[in-house]
Design a protein around this motif. Structure first.
Motif, PDB file in Angstrom:
ATOM      1  N   SER A 107      -5.976  28.320  40.207  1.00  0.00           N
ATOM      2  CA  SER A 107      -6.799  28.535  41.143  1.00  0.00           C
ATOM      3  C   SER A 107      -8.162  29.155  40.541  1.00  0.00           C
ATOM      4  O   SER A 107      -9.255  29.012  40.760  1.00  0.00           O
ATOM      5  N   ALA A 108      -7.628  30.036  39.533  1.00  0.00           N
ATOM      6  CA  ALA A 108      -9.117  30.413  38.894  1.00  0.00           C
ATOM      7  C   ALA A 108      -9.786  29.473  38.089  1.00  0.00           C
ATOM      8  O   ALA A 108     -11.029  29.560  37.902  1.00  0.00           O
ATOM      9  N   GLY A 109      -9.104  28.498  37.484  1.00  0.00           N
ATOM     10  CA  GLY A 109      -9.774  27.402  36.616  1.00  0.00           C
ATOM     11  C   GLY A 109     -10.565  26.665  37.349  1.00  0.00           C
ATOM     12  O   GLY A 109     -11.718  26.057  36.979  1.00  0.00           O
ATOM     13  N   SER A 110     -10.232  26.364  38.822  1.00  0.00           N
ATOM     14  CA  SER A 110     -10.980  25.678  39.734  1.00  0.00           C
ATOM     15  C   SER A 110     -12.351  26.251  40.040  1.00  0.00           C
ATOM     16  O   SER A 110     -13.327  25.698  39.990  1.00  0.00           O
ATOM     17  N   PHE A 111     -12.462  27.361  40.273  1.00  0.00           N
ATOM     18  CA  PHE A 111     -13.722  28.171  40.339  1.00  0.00           C
ATOM     19  C   PHE A 111     -14.356  27.943  39.014  1.00  0.00           C
ATOM     20  O   PHE A 111     -16.058  28.022  39.416  1.00  0.00           O
ATOM     21  N   VAL A 112     -14.109  28.323  38.002  1.00  0.00           N
ATOM     22  CA  VAL A 112     -14.800  28.274  36.742  1.00  0.00           C
ATOM     23  C   VAL A 112     -15.398  26.808  36.370  1.00  0.00           C
ATOM     24  O   VAL A 112     -16.450  26.825  35.989  1.00  0.00           O
ATOM     25  N   ILE A 113     -14.443  26.105  36.593  1.00  0.00           N
ATOM     26  CA  ILE A 113     -14.910  24.615  36.384  1.00  0.00           C
ATOM     27  C   ILE A 113     -15.993  24.266  37.116  1.00  0.00           C
ATOM     28  O   ILE A 113     -17.267  23.567  36.713  1.00  0.00           O
ATOM     29  N   VAL A 114     -15.933  24.495  38.398  1.00  0.00           N
ATOM     30  CA  VAL A 114     -17.086  23.991  39.404  1.00  0.00           C
ATOM     31  C   VAL A 114     -18.193  24.847  39.070  1.00  0.00           C
ATOM     32  O   VAL A 114     -19.508  24.109  39.015  1.00  0.00           O
ATOM     33  N   HIS A 115     -18.321  25.896  38.708  1.00  0.00           N
ATOM     34  CA  HIS A 115     -19.235  26.990  38.251  1.00  0.00           C
ATOM     35  C   HIS A 115     -19.995  26.070  37.264  1.00  0.00           C
ATOM     36  O   HIS A 115     -21.544  26.037  37.331  1.00  0.00           O
ATOM     37  N   ARG A 182     -22.943  27.996  43.179  1.00  0.00           N
ATOM     38  CA  ARG A 182     -22.384  28.124  41.696  1.00  0.00           C
ATOM     39  C   ARG A 182     -21.814  29.780  41.614  1.00  0.00           C
ATOM     40  O   ARG A 182     -20.655  29.880  41.251  1.00  0.00           O
ATOM     41  N   ASN A 183     -22.703  30.488  41.495  1.00  0.00           N
ATOM     42  CA  ASN A 183     -22.375  31.906  41.471  1.00  0.00           C
ATOM     43  C   ASN A 183     -21.413  32.615  42.570  1.00  0.00           C
ATOM     44  O   ASN A 183     -20.630  33.382  42.303  1.00  0.00           O
ATOM     45  N   THR A 184     -21.426  31.983  43.699  1.00  0.00           N
ATOM     46  CA  THR A 184     -20.694  32.438  44.727  1.00  0.00           C
ATOM     47  C   THR A 184     -19.196  32.021  44.426  1.00  0.00           C
ATOM     48  O   THR A 184     -18.273  32.764  44.658  1.00  0.00           O
ATOM     49  N   LEU A 185     -18.806  30.814  43.751  1.00  0.00           N
ATOM     50  CA  LEU A 185     -17.598  30.472  43.199  1.00  0.00           C
ATOM     51  C   LEU A 185     -17.163  31.615  42.278  1.00  0.00           C
ATOM     52  O   LEU A 185     -15.777  31.774  42.359  1.00  0.00           O
ATOM     53  N   LEU A 186     -17.881  32.142  41.462  1.00  0.00           N
ATOM     54  CA  LEU A 186     -17.329  33.110  40.602  1.00  0.00           C
ATOM     55  C   LEU A 186     -17.185  34.414  41.011  1.00  0.00           C
ATOM     56  O   LEU A 186     -15.910  35.095  40.699  1.00  0.00           O
ATOM     57  N   VAL A 187     -17.829  34.848  42.151  1.00  0.00           N
ATOM     58  CA  VAL A 187     -17.114  35.989  42.894  1.00  0.00           C
ATOM     59  C   VAL A 187     -15.780  35.695  43.342  1.00  0.00           C
ATOM     60  O   VAL A 187     -14.984  36.796  43.475  1.00  0.00           O
ATOM     61  N   MET A 188     -15.248  34.475  43.606  1.00  0.00           N
ATOM     62  CA  MET A 188     -13.894  34.246  44.220  1.00  0.00           C
ATOM     63  C   MET A 188     -12.772  34.497  43.171  1.00  0.00           C
ATOM     64  O   MET A 188     -11.861  34.476  43.553  1.00  0.00           O
ATOM     65  N   LEU A 189     -13.239  34.667  42.001  1.00  0.00           N
ATOM     66  CA  LEU A 189     -12.032  34.692  41.044  1.00  0.00           C
ATOM     67  C   LEU A 189     -11.127  36.118  41.285  1.00  0.00           C
ATOM     68  O   LEU A 189     -10.280  36.232  40.611  1.00  0.00           O
ATOM     69  N   ILE A 190     -11.823  36.924  42.378  1.00  0.00           N
ATOM     70  CA  ILE A 190     -10.896  38.062  42.840  1.00  0.00           C
ATOM     71  C   ILE A 190      -9.568  37.577  43.501  1.00  0.00           C
ATOM     72  O   ILE A 190      -8.623  38.282  43.561  1.00  0.00           O
ATOM     73  N   ILE A 191      -9.887  36.539  43.997  1.00  0.00           N
ATOM     74  CA  ILE A 191      -8.507  36.135  44.670  1.00  0.00           C
ATOM     75  C   ILE A 191      -7.131  35.735  44.127  1.00  0.00           C
ATOM     76  O   ILE A 191      -6.291  36.313  44.469  1.00  0.00           O
TER      77      ILE A 191
END
Length: 419
Positions: A107-115, A182-191
């Protein structure tokens, strides 16, 4: 209510929220992902693939991405489908602690890769990671409910609906406030962090929600095999160790009665609703000054997820036993939205929002009632653990078929109506 039962219900709600969050964010961002990467890779070709500025009036000609958002849907569902097809036959040998760590990592990897992506293929790789996380998580947590109170199924389902609503709302809201996709996706790392914390520090071990528990319990976090779980004590559940679910034949005998009554209706509901969401939403555009096409697409998703959240949270208040009614109604929505794309006979955007909300209500009701009915129908915990995981393939099959069919339909409609 027993405080430990409250912890179970809260934990499974958080699991549902966190498990589906990346999946929902990727679908909500689908339009932006494709548009941005297409512009970066070939600005001129992207311009030629988009129709000219819309004429005055309430409706407009299509503004089509070169690739349907169904492409993102396929990247978001095919890995999930592969996992759900295979996992029920081997995943019981993997401790839940390891499974949940795997889910959070992808899950974390998905946000980072797309960012950090710089091409469509890289964005789709990130989307695939979200799919792997969601698929492995769904089969893990649905199976895990077999060792807890049946209400854990309803709170899990409510959490997945919450992921849809809060995920789509968070993405639409943060981007509307000026944060880049892109930055919105990084915020989602809290999930994924919240998922891990809930598992390790909030969820009681299986069986500890019973009132009088004096016997030792399997402690899953010690990486013991959960299938050896015992609960001894008054009112506590127990596992019938004579039940064999290890052989392929035994598993087929468990799956077979689920197919027509539970799994096929869920397949058809998801086929219909995701065909609408990823094949038609992008093509339903009202030319109004207050909201752009991209914003309309985002708020379509929010409205749909609101309906899903409400219906997935309603099973303890309103239970549907006639599951075949739901795909019939959802197929009716396909007819309405398809004809709207072609004929543009609905003059008000609020009417489309109402229809989308209704579509979400049907989809959420199909999901929660299917698994709630299975949890009630299968008494033995080991059989229920397998049955819940096996039935989870249904929604993914429907979504995969929807993604495959929405791609050519989207392209054809763009060529005919937007050309």
């Amino acid at each position: 209510m027993n405080p430990k039962k409250w912890k179970v219900l809260v934990s499974f709600w958080v699991f549902g929220l966190c498990n589906n969050f990346a999946y929902v964010i990727m679908l909500s961002a689908a339009h932006d992902i494709l548009a941005e990467e297409s512009d970066n890779n070939d600005n001129s070709s992207s311009s030629s693939a988009t129709t000219p500025s819309p004429p005055s009036g309430n409706h407009s000609s299509f503004h089509c991405n070169p690739t349907s958002t169904g492409a993102v849907l396929l990247a978001d569902i095919l890995p999930t489908l592969a996992i759900k097809l295979s996992a029920p036959f081997f995943i019981q040998s993997i401790p839940y602690g390891i499974r949940i760590g795997f889910v959070a990592l992808f899950s974390a990897g998905s946000f980072v890769i797309v960012h950090f992506s710089s091409a469509i293929w890289m964005s789709l790789l990130g989307v695939a990671c979200a799919s792997i996380s969601s698929g492995a998580g769904e089969i893990t947590f649905l199976s895990f409910t077999a060792f807890y109170d049946k209400d854990s199924v309803s709170t899990w389902s409510s959490g997945t609906g919450g992921a849809g609503l809060f995920g789509a709302l968070a993405y639409a809201g943060l981007t509307a406030l000026g944060l880049s996709p892109r930055n919105t996706l990084l915020v989602m790392l809290i999930i994924p962090v919240a998922m891990v914390l809930s598992y390790w520090f909030v969820l009681p071990s299986p069986g500890q929600t019973a009132d009088d528990q004096t016997a030792p319990l399997i402690h899953e976090r010690a990486f013991e095999d959960e299938t050896t779980y015992r609960s001894i004590g008054e009112g506590a559940p127990s596992v019938n160790t004579t039940v064999d679910v290890s052989s392929w034949h035994a598993k087929w005998l468990l799956v077979r009665p689920l197919l027509l009554k539970y799994m096929l209706p869920l397949v058809l509901v998801y086929l219909a609703e995701y065909f609408i969401n990823q094949g038609l939403f992008e093509l339903i555009y009202f030319n109004i000054s207050l909201i752009t096409q991209k914003e309309q697409y985002r708020w379509y998703q929010v409205t749909y997820q609101l309906g899903v959240f409400i219906s997935r949270s309603s099973v303890n208040l309103f239970t549907i036993t006639h599951l075949w009614l739901l795909p019939i109604l959802q197929m009716g929505n396909v007819v309405i939205f398809s004809t709207q794309v072609w004929f543009e006979y609905i003059p008000w955007i609020w009417a489309v929002f109402a229809l989308i909300f209704w579509e979400g209500l049907l989809g959420g009701a199909a999901y929660v009632n299917t698994f709630y009915q299975i949890s009630k129908a299968v008494d033995n915990e080991k059989q229920r653990e397998f049955s819940m995981g096996a039935a989870s393939i249904s929604d993914s099959v429907g979504v995969a078929i929807a993604g495959a069919t929405s791609l050519p339909v989207h392209s054809w409609l763009c060529r005919i109506k937007g050309g």
